[in-house]
Design a protein around this motif. Structure first.
Motif, mmCIF file in Angstrom:
data_model
loop_
_atom_site.group_PDB
_atom_site.id
_atom_site.type_symbol
_atom_site.label_atom_id
_atom_site.label_comp_id
_atom_site.label_asym_id
_atom_site.label_seq_id
_atom_site.Cartn_x
_atom_site.Cartn_y
_atom_site.Cartn_z
ATOM 1 N N ASP A 84 41.279 10.339 -101.470
ATOM 2 C CA ASP A 84 42.355 9.349 -101.517
ATOM 3 C C ASP A 84 41.786 8.061 -100.933
ATOM 4 N N THR A 85 41.500 7.082 -101.776
ATOM 5 C CA THR A 85 40.808 5.875 -101.303
ATOM 6 C C THR A 85 41.617 5.133 -100.247
ATOM 7 N N ALA A 86 42.926 5.104 -100.388
ATOM 8 C CA ALA A 86 43.763 4.394 -99.412
ATOM 9 C C ALA A 86 43.650 5.041 -98.037
ATOM 10 N N GLN A 87 43.629 6.368 -98.000
ATOM 11 C CA GLN A 87 43.510 7.062 -96.716
ATOM 12 C C GLN A 87 42.126 6.851 -96.107
ATOM 13 N N SER A 88 41.098 6.853 -96.930
ATOM 14 C CA SER A 88 39.751 6.636 -96.397
ATOM 15 C C SER A 88 39.618 5.254 -95.786
ATOM 16 N N LEU A 89 40.181 4.256 -96.438
ATOM 17 C CA LEU A 89 40.141 2.903 -95.892
ATOM 18 C C LEU A 89 40.948 2.816 -94.596
ATOM 19 N N GLU A 90 42.073 3.464 -94.559
ATOM 20 C CA GLU A 90 42.891 3.470 -93.348
ATOM 21 C C GLU A 90 42.161 4.158 -92.198
ATOM 22 N N LEU A 91 41.372 5.178 -92.513
ATOM 23 C CA LEU A 91 40.621 5.889 -91.471
ATOM 24 C C LEU A 91 39.609 4.966 -90.789
ATOM 25 N N ILE A 92 39.028 4.049 -91.544
ATOM 26 C CA ILE A 92 38.116 3.081 -90.930
ATOM 27 C C ILE A 92 38.874 2.248 -89.902
ATOM 28 N N SER A 93 40.040 1.786 -90.281
ATOM 29 C CA SER A 93 40.838 0.968 -89.362
ATOM 30 C C SER A 93 41.282 1.760 -88.139
ATOM 31 N N GLN A 94 41.630 3.022 -88.345
ATOM 32 C CA GLN A 94 42.125 3.847 -87.248
ATOM 33 C C GLN A 94 41.030 4.237 -86.259
ATOM 34 N N THR A 95 39.785 4.246 -86.698
ATOM 35 C CA THR A 95 38.706 4.771 -85.844
ATOM 36 C C THR A 95 37.723 3.709 -85.375
ATOM 37 N N LYS A 96 37.948 2.477 -85.727
ATOM 38 C CA LYS A 96 36.967 1.413 -85.460
ATOM 39 C C LYS A 96 36.632 1.253 -83.986
ATOM 40 N N ASP A 97 37.556 1.614 -83.100
ATOM 41 C CA ASP A 97 37.330 1.396 -81.670
ATOM 42 C C ASP A 97 36.475 2.483 -81.024
ATOM 43 N N PHE A 98 36.264 3.593 -81.715
ATOM 44 C CA PHE A 98 35.479 4.672 -81.106
ATOM 45 C C PHE A 98 34.460 5.314 -82.048
ATOM 46 N N VAL A 99 34.280 4.738 -83.211
ATOM 47 C CA VAL A 99 33.225 5.170 -84.129
ATOM 48 C C VAL A 99 32.206 4.050 -84.237
ATOM 49 N N ASP A 100 30.953 4.377 -84.013
ATOM 50 C CA ASP A 100 29.903 3.352 -83.976
ATOM 51 C C ASP A 100 29.367 2.981 -85.353
ATOM 52 N N GLY A 101 29.564 3.832 -86.335
ATOM 53 C CA GLY A 101 29.054 3.535 -87.665
ATOM 54 C C GLY A 101 29.602 4.506 -88.692
ATOM 55 N N TYR A 102 29.478 4.134 -89.965
ATOM 56 C CA TYR A 102 30.056 4.924 -91.048
ATOM 57 C C TYR A 102 29.026 5.184 -92.145
ATOM 58 N N LYS A 103 29.108 6.387 -92.716
ATOM 59 C CA LYS A 103 28.397 6.695 -93.947
ATOM 60 C C LYS A 103 29.471 7.021 -94.976
ATOM 61 N N ILE A 104 29.428 6.301 -96.092
ATOM 62 C CA ILE A 104 30.526 6.348 -97.043
ATOM 63 C C ILE A 104 30.011 6.774 -98.412
ATOM 64 N N GLY A 105 30.596 7.818 -98.949
ATOM 65 C CA GLY A 105 30.212 8.315 -100.269
ATOM 66 C C GLY A 105 31.405 8.374 -101.190
ATOM 67 N N LYS A 106 31.275 9.114 -102.275
ATOM 68 C CA LYS A 106 32.376 9.258 -103.220
ATOM 69 C C LYS A 106 32.637 10.738 -103.453
ATOM 70 N N LEU A 107 33.619 11.009 -104.239
ATOM 71 C CA LEU A 107 33.893 12.377 -104.666
ATOM 72 C C LEU A 107 33.088 12.660 -105.924
ATOM 73 N N ASN A 108 32.450 13.806 -105.960
ATOM 74 C CA ASN A 108 31.671 14.197 -107.132
ATOM 75 C C ASN A 108 32.176 15.536 -107.671
ATOM 76 N N HIS A 109 31.905 15.771 -108.910
ATOM 77 C CA HIS A 109 32.101 17.069 -109.559
ATOM 78 C C HIS A 109 33.546 17.381 -109.941
ATOM 79 N N LEU A 110 34.532 16.847 -109.241
ATOM 80 C CA LEU A 110 35.918 17.157 -109.569
ATOM 81 C C LEU A 110 36.488 16.136 -110.556
ATOM 82 N N GLU A 111 37.396 16.586 -111.391
ATOM 83 C CA GLU A 111 37.934 15.763 -112.464
ATOM 84 C C GLU A 111 38.636 14.513 -111.941
#
Length: 239
Positions: free
Chosen positions: A176-203
């Motif tokens: 869910d792209t909206a939730q993933s983007l929101e997670l960045i905002s929610q965790t920015k104060d205690f996460v030092d960095g992000y690795k971001i990928g996509k969903l594969n294999h599922l329709e």
């Protein structure tokens, strides 16, 4: 050989890896490991065992890689429920560090991982990461029923960060792209960095505007001045 160089998408997370368990009880619907290890999905999620290590051979391998970082783990979660009973992840971290190496952990175990923060805080090169897929608990329960809830994973990240442990979040797969983007905002104060990928294999992945998501994810990380890495399959949409 216990320590190996991961290939493909896994290789984007680390140069060296070691797997402590076989199988994983988190039951994630998107898990790629059953297919990669030629196991039936039901069997992989219902039957977990500890890998058997020849300690002498393992120590020799660790000595050959002194000064490097070992990723824990790719084909299992180091903090799945079985580890609460066996405690092998702590033993492995201690052995790795005793040989002059560091660890990079990725887990959905949440509170189950907290017991080893005392080890990680004493090594400035070790890192603690959590996979974040949803902030909605009901979605998490549907897609990854055996994993810690999103709030529990974020609380573990917050605690690790407060102890001076380097933290990171894996936003992969993105369902869910909206939730993933929101997670960045929610965790920015205690996460030092992000690795971001996509969903594969599922329709459902075919229905996602990955270019738009990648653009928004990059913009957010830049806004919050957070280091980030786009996995190659997602970065390709920005070329």
């Amino acid at each position: 050989m216990y320590i190996y160089q991961p290939n493909g998408r896994a290789g984007e997370y680390g140069n060296l890896a070691l797997n402590i368990y076989s199988g994983c009880s988190h039951g994630c619907k998107y898990c790629y490991v059953p297919a990669a290890t030629f196991k039936k999905r039901d069997e992989f999620h219902s039957h977990q065992t500890a890998r058997k290590f020849d300690e002498r051979h393992l120590d020799k391998e660790l000595d050959r890689h002194k000064g490097q970082t070992i990723f824990l783990c790719f084909t299992c979660d180091p903090y799945q429920p079985l580890d609460e009973k066996l405690g092998l992840t702590r033993e492995m971290i201690q052995r790795i560090m005793a040989h002059g190496l560091s660890v990079n952990i990725l887990t959905k175990g949440g509170p189950r991982s907290r017991r080893d923060f005392d080890l990680l805080k004493n090594d400035p090169l070790s890192k603690y990461g959590a996979t974040l897929t949803f902030h909605d608990a009901s979605d998490s329960i549907e897609w990854e029923p055996g994993a810690a809830l999103p709030e529990e994973r974020m609380e573990a990240l917050k605690e690790a960060h407060s102890m001076g442990i380097a933290t990171w979040a894996s936003l992969e797969p993105v369902i869910d792209t909206a939730q993933s983007l929101e997670l960045i905002s929610q965790t920015k104060d205690f996460v030092d960095g992000y690795k971001i990928g996509k969903l594969n294999h599922l329709e459902i992945a075919k229905k996602t505007d990955w270019k738009l998501f990648a653009q928004k994810a990059v913009a957010l990380c830049q806004l919050y001045r957070k280091p980030f890495i786009l996995k190659k399959d997602l970065a390709a949409f920005l070329l």
